[in-house]
Design a protein around this motif. Sequence first.
Motif, PDB file in Angstrom:
ATOM      1  N   ASN A   1     -19.424 -23.391  -7.345  1.00  0.00           N
ATOM      2  CA  ASN A   1     -20.514 -23.251  -8.315  1.00  0.00           C
ATOM      3  C   ASN A   1     -20.289 -22.031  -9.195  1.00  0.00           C
ATOM      4  O   ASN A   1     -20.091 -20.923  -8.708  1.00  0.00           O
ATOM      5  CB  ASN A   1     -21.853 -23.114  -7.591  1.00  0.00           C
ATOM      6  CG  ASN A   1     -22.282 -24.413  -6.926  1.00  0.00           C
ATOM      7  OD1 ASN A   1     -21.859 -25.486  -7.353  1.00  0.00           O
ATOM      8  ND2 ASN A   1     -23.101 -24.313  -5.900  1.00  0.00           N
TER       9      ASN A   1
ATOM     10  N   HIS B   1      -8.551 -27.476  -7.102  1.00  0.00           N
ATOM     11  CA  HIS B   1      -9.211 -28.216  -8.186  1.00  0.00           C
ATOM     12  C   HIS B   1      -8.725 -29.652  -8.246  1.00  0.00           C
ATOM     13  O   HIS B   1      -9.511 -30.588  -8.467  1.00  0.00           O
ATOM     14  CB  HIS B   1      -8.963 -27.503  -9.524  1.00  0.00           C
ATOM     15  CG  HIS B   1      -9.817 -28.002 -10.642  1.00  0.00           C
ATOM     16  ND1 HIS B   1      -9.440 -29.069 -11.440  1.00  0.00           N
ATOM     17  CD2 HIS B   1     -11.034 -27.607 -11.091  1.00  0.00           C
ATOM     18  CE1 HIS B   1     -10.381 -29.292 -12.343  1.00  0.00           C
ATOM     19  NE2 HIS B   1     -11.363 -28.414 -12.153  1.00  0.00           N
TER      20      HIS B   1
ATOM     21  N   ARG C   1     -14.763 -27.797  -5.988  1.00  0.00           N
ATOM     22  CA  ARG C   1     -15.341 -26.966  -7.044  1.00  0.00           C
ATOM     23  C   ARG C   1     -16.183 -25.861  -6.416  1.00  0.00           C
ATOM     24  O   ARG C   1     -16.755 -26.024  -5.334  1.00  0.00           O
ATOM     25  CB  ARG C   1     -16.223 -27.794  -7.977  1.00  0.00           C
ATOM     26  CG  ARG C   1     -15.573 -29.038  -8.566  1.00  0.00           C
ATOM     27  CD  ARG C   1     -14.543 -28.682  -9.647  1.00  0.00           C
ATOM     28  NE  ARG C   1     -14.052 -29.880 -10.310  1.00  0.00           N
ATOM     29  CZ  ARG C   1     -13.003 -30.588  -9.900  1.00  0.00           C
ATOM     30  NH1 ARG C   1     -12.335 -30.207  -8.817  1.00  0.00           N
ATOM     31  NH2 ARG C   1     -12.616 -31.673 -10.556  1.00  0.00           N
TER      32      ARG C   1
ATOM     33  N   GLU D   1     -14.780 -22.315 -12.692  1.00  0.00           N
ATOM     34  CA  GLU D   1     -13.947 -23.464 -12.998  1.00  0.00           C
ATOM     35  C   GLU D   1     -12.746 -23.542 -12.042  1.00  0.00           C
ATOM     36  O   GLU D   1     -12.343 -24.608 -11.614  1.00  0.00           O
ATOM     37  CB  GLU D   1     -13.445 -23.354 -14.447  1.00  0.00           C
ATOM     38  CG  GLU D   1     -12.695 -24.587 -14.934  1.00  0.00           C
ATOM     39  CD  GLU D   1     -13.576 -25.818 -15.071  1.00  0.00           C
ATOM     40  OE1 GLU D   1     -13.044 -26.932 -14.985  1.00  0.00           O
ATOM     41  OE2 GLU D   1     -14.798 -25.623 -15.243  1.00  0.00           O
ATOM     42  N   ASP D   2     -12.220 -22.371 -11.711  1.00  0.00           N
ATOM     43  CA  ASP D   2     -11.028 -22.296 -10.870  1.00  0.00           C
ATOM     44  C   ASP D   2     -11.389 -21.611  -9.554  1.00  0.00           C
ATOM     45  O   ASP D   2     -11.882 -20.481  -9.548  1.00  0.00           O
ATOM     46  CB  ASP D   2      -9.941 -21.497 -11.599  1.00  0.00           C
ATOM     47  CG  ASP D   2      -8.684 -21.320 -10.761  1.00  0.00           C
ATOM     48  OD1 ASP D   2      -8.512 -22.078  -9.789  1.00  0.00           O
ATOM     49  OD2 ASP D   2      -7.885 -20.431 -11.090  1.00  0.00           O
TER      50      ASP D   2
END
Length: 468
Positions: A71, A64, A69, A74-75
């Motif tokens: 899709n 990150h 990223r 978040e992680d």
Amino acid sequence: MMDVVIIGGGPGGYEAALVASQLGGRVTVIERRGPGGSAVLTDVVPSKTLIATAEVMTTLRGAHELGLRLNGAEDLAGAFRVDLAAVNERVLRLAAAQSGDIRTRLEAEGVRLIEGSGRLDGTEWVVASTADGEERLRADIILLATGTTPRELPAARPDGERILTWTQLYGLSELPKRLIVVGSGVTGAEFASAYNALGADVVLVSSRDQVLPGEDADAGRVVQQVFERSGMTILSRSRAHAARVVGDEVVVELADGRTVTGSHCLMAVGSTPNTAGIGLESAGVELDERGYIRVDKVSRTSARGVYAAGDCTGVFPLASVAAMQGRIAMWHALGDAVGPLDLRTVAANVFTAPEIATVGVSQAELDSGAVTGHAVMLPLHTNPRAKMRGIADGFVKIFCLPTTRIVIGGVVVAPIASELIEALSLAVREKLTVDQVAESFTVYPSLTGSIAEAARRLHSGSLESVTY
């Protein structure tokens, strides 16, 4: 032709067997687990394979910060699930494959392999106990490479399910919800680091002020800070007294009366040598007060014609040292050119995240006055390649003699310290000066650039001990 009988087929045993065969010996290896011994089948190879998997998760968690990223997630690391059964199946498969490769090599060299255990009958005979009975083997030269066994606390006996030694971890099919690791030495720290990276909630019970008390203090401090920042719980100055299974949990009792509860407990409280009940005393093989076999620098024991190598000698518990002890033993026994074992040139590594690699003289020896020298420590966060890779923790430390500026030791703390230490290991072995190290070309940008830079900072003839 000399008859060579080796008890134990780990690194010390199989490397000795290869040398003895090449020098014309008629070689027999007795091994109860399989070629490679515990190092290959239950210890070094499996643990480092598990750690290699954990390293991937560590890399994913840092993605990150690099702008990567996924899709819908978040992680990036959170998008992956650890299938511990599959991980351990691969670990054991690779260990078995490595053992098979060693078997193939030994058989190609004409080494006879006996599956079983061995004991001395005097200094000229070895008794091999197998599933088919016993066989007496005449020996001109004997090498003992029997290794060690995980130490057990009387009040915390491993059951192989909830309370485990490091050899039993690979039977787990699910990631422990909360793993209590008792012992913050190399083994405990490595497994705590690996399981923490895989996503387990880890509690590390350490009897000392900080983890890895036997390593460079600055290095241990960095690793502990990384552990704590990653969410690991470290109970410093805490000694485990007992462990018991209560339902689906393990309760670890500390000496001060506190208790810690988890789903599993790893006991990493050292090892005991496999030297009992194999006829050593009656053969005149001397043991030290801890039960390890006493050897000199060419691996000779106190009994004529009997040598020993590896962890059972208590010299330095590394596969590389065991292998060298075994080679030296055969070179000496069979009359080849040989030099004594020089522990000052041994490179060692702790496979935590980040790794700690060391060679030669230590900072503690300089601080105590046992060795006179200069030191410099260069943090990695100033290195351009480290910045590119998102590496914020770690350093390079070099020690040199005051007048000649010969490199006598070093420490590297980095994600791949085990690879980077080679430059300092070569410098120590070949007695290179800091100027010679500094003047060598390094790739730009590279982490090795910090080694050359640290050497340049030790160039000045009037320099005292400096830390940056």
